[in-house]
Structure formats: C-alpha cells, structure tokens
Design a protein around this motif. Structure first.
Motif, mmCIF file in Angstrom:
data_model
loop_
_atom_site.group_PDB
_atom_site.id
_atom_site.type_symbol
_atom_site.label_atom_id
_atom_site.label_comp_id
_atom_site.label_asym_id
_atom_site.label_seq_id
_atom_site.Cartn_x
_atom_site.Cartn_y
_atom_site.Cartn_z
ATOM 1 N N ILE A 66 -12.258 11.685 -14.262
ATOM 2 C CA ILE A 66 -11.732 10.526 -13.533
ATOM 3 C C ILE A 66 -10.824 10.988 -12.400
ATOM 4 O O ILE A 66 -10.910 10.492 -11.273
ATOM 5 N N VAL A 67 -9.951 11.948 -12.662
ATOM 6 C CA VAL A 67 -9.049 12.461 -11.633
ATOM 7 C C VAL A 67 -9.847 13.116 -10.509
ATOM 8 O O VAL A 67 -9.556 12.907 -9.322
ATOM 9 N N ALA A 109 5.647 10.447 3.063
ATOM 10 C CA ALA A 109 4.371 9.761 2.899
ATOM 11 C C ALA A 109 3.617 10.421 1.751
ATOM 12 O O ALA A 109 3.786 11.611 1.476
ATOM 13 N N GLY A 110 2.781 9.673 1.086
ATOM 14 C CA GLY A 110 2.042 10.224 -0.048
ATOM 15 C C GLY A 110 0.872 9.347 -0.413
ATOM 16 O O GLY A 110 0.410 8.521 0.374
ATOM 17 N N LYS A 111 0.401 9.531 -1.618
ATOM 18 C CA LYS A 111 -0.722 8.750 -2.135
ATOM 19 C C LYS A 111 -0.333 8.192 -3.494
ATOM 20 O O LYS A 111 0.437 8.800 -4.227
ATOM 21 N N THR A 112 -0.904 7.030 -3.816
ATOM 22 C CA THR A 112 -0.683 6.416 -5.108
ATOM 23 C C THR A 112 -1.987 5.804 -5.592
ATOM 24 O O THR A 112 -2.893 5.564 -4.797
ATOM 25 N N VAL A 113 -2.094 5.585 -6.883
ATOM 26 C CA VAL A 113 -3.297 4.994 -7.458
ATOM 27 C C VAL A 113 -2.987 3.553 -7.842
ATOM 28 O O VAL A 113 -1.981 3.273 -8.487
ATOM 29 N N ARG A 114 -3.863 2.648 -7.439
ATOM 30 C CA ARG A 114 -3.729 1.235 -7.785
ATOM 31 C C ARG A 114 -4.882 0.847 -8.698
ATOM 32 O O ARG A 114 -5.965 1.408 -8.622
ATOM 33 N N PHE A 115 -4.616 -0.146 -9.532
ATOM 34 C CA PHE A 115 -5.618 -0.615 -10.479
ATOM 35 C C PHE A 115 -5.812 -2.107 -10.311
ATOM 36 O O PHE A 115 -4.844 -2.858 -10.201
ATOM 37 N N PHE A 167 -12.575 4.781 -8.385
ATOM 38 C CA PHE A 167 -13.334 4.929 -9.625
ATOM 39 C C PHE A 167 -13.442 3.558 -10.265
ATOM 40 O O PHE A 167 -12.441 2.870 -10.439
ATOM 41 N N THR A 168 -14.657 3.154 -10.593
ATOM 42 C CA THR A 168 -14.880 1.856 -11.223
ATOM 43 C C THR A 168 -15.402 2.057 -12.636
ATOM 44 O O THR A 168 -16.359 2.801 -12.854
ATOM 45 N N PHE A 187 -10.000 1.640 -10.088
ATOM 46 C CA PHE A 187 -8.874 2.453 -9.661
ATOM 47 C C PHE A 187 -9.144 2.883 -8.222
ATOM 48 O O PHE A 187 -10.230 3.371 -7.924
ATOM 49 N N THR A 188 -8.175 2.714 -7.331
ATOM 50 C CA THR A 188 -8.333 3.128 -5.946
ATOM 51 C C THR A 188 -7.114 3.922 -5.505
ATOM 52 O O THR A 188 -5.997 3.681 -5.977
ATOM 53 N N VAL A 189 -7.333 4.861 -4.588
ATOM 54 C CA VAL A 189 -6.253 5.672 -4.033
ATOM 55 C C VAL A 189 -5.815 5.029 -2.719
ATOM 56 O O VAL A 189 -6.658 4.710 -1.872
#
Length: 89
Positions: A32-33, A73-79, A42-43, A50-52
């Motif tokens: 998944i990662v 600045a960075g990245k995060t995962v949303r669900f 990832f669905t 899950f989206t970045v």
C-alpha cells in the motif's frame, strides 16, 4: 487498528501460522505504501480511497511559547470513506 490486529485477522481467516500472518500483514502495508508513493493514491473497494496531497509551506505558532515557527512544505495522506463503509458505520 494495528499490524498485530491485522495479522490476527489474517491468521484466523487463512488458518496459517502467526509468523506467516505477520509476514502477510507487513507485505500488505508495504504494498500500500509503495502504491501511494508511485501512483499517488490507493483504492480499496467497499472501504475507501487513500490519496497523497501536497501541503504548502506555512507559518504556525508554537503552542508553548506562542512564537511563530516555519513549517516546511510536505506531503500528507488523506482518506475518503466509500459509501458502503459510511452506510455500515
């Protein structure tokens, strides 16, 4: 939910050893990662997506001192939960 919980569910469902279930749980999380890193999303059908997302650099306040702090600045995962999951819960 933890990897141990996921491994226990896999062990009960597949009737395999604990070591094999832990390995399967680790492999699942790793896959998944990797998918999130390469594809940006990832669905899991009937569960959710899950989206970045990129976050911008910003200023925040230190809660102890109250002084401004720069956040990079960075990245995060949303669900986003699927309608099936929303209805079940």
């Amino acid at each position: 939910m933890s990897k141990a919980f996921l491994a226990a569910v896999l062990q009960d469902s597949l009737h395999c050893t604990g070591v094999a279930a832990v390995k399967a749980a680790d492999d699942l999380v790793t896959a998944i990662v990797a998918e999130l890193k390469t594809e940006g999303g990832f669905t899991l059908p009937s569960f959710g997506t899950f989206t970045v997302h990129k976050t911008k650099a910003r200023r925040a306040l230190n809660p102890r001192t109250g002084e401004p702090v720069k956040v990079k600045a960075g990245k995060t995962v949303r669900f986003k939960a699927s309608p099936v999951l929303k209805k079940a819960v």
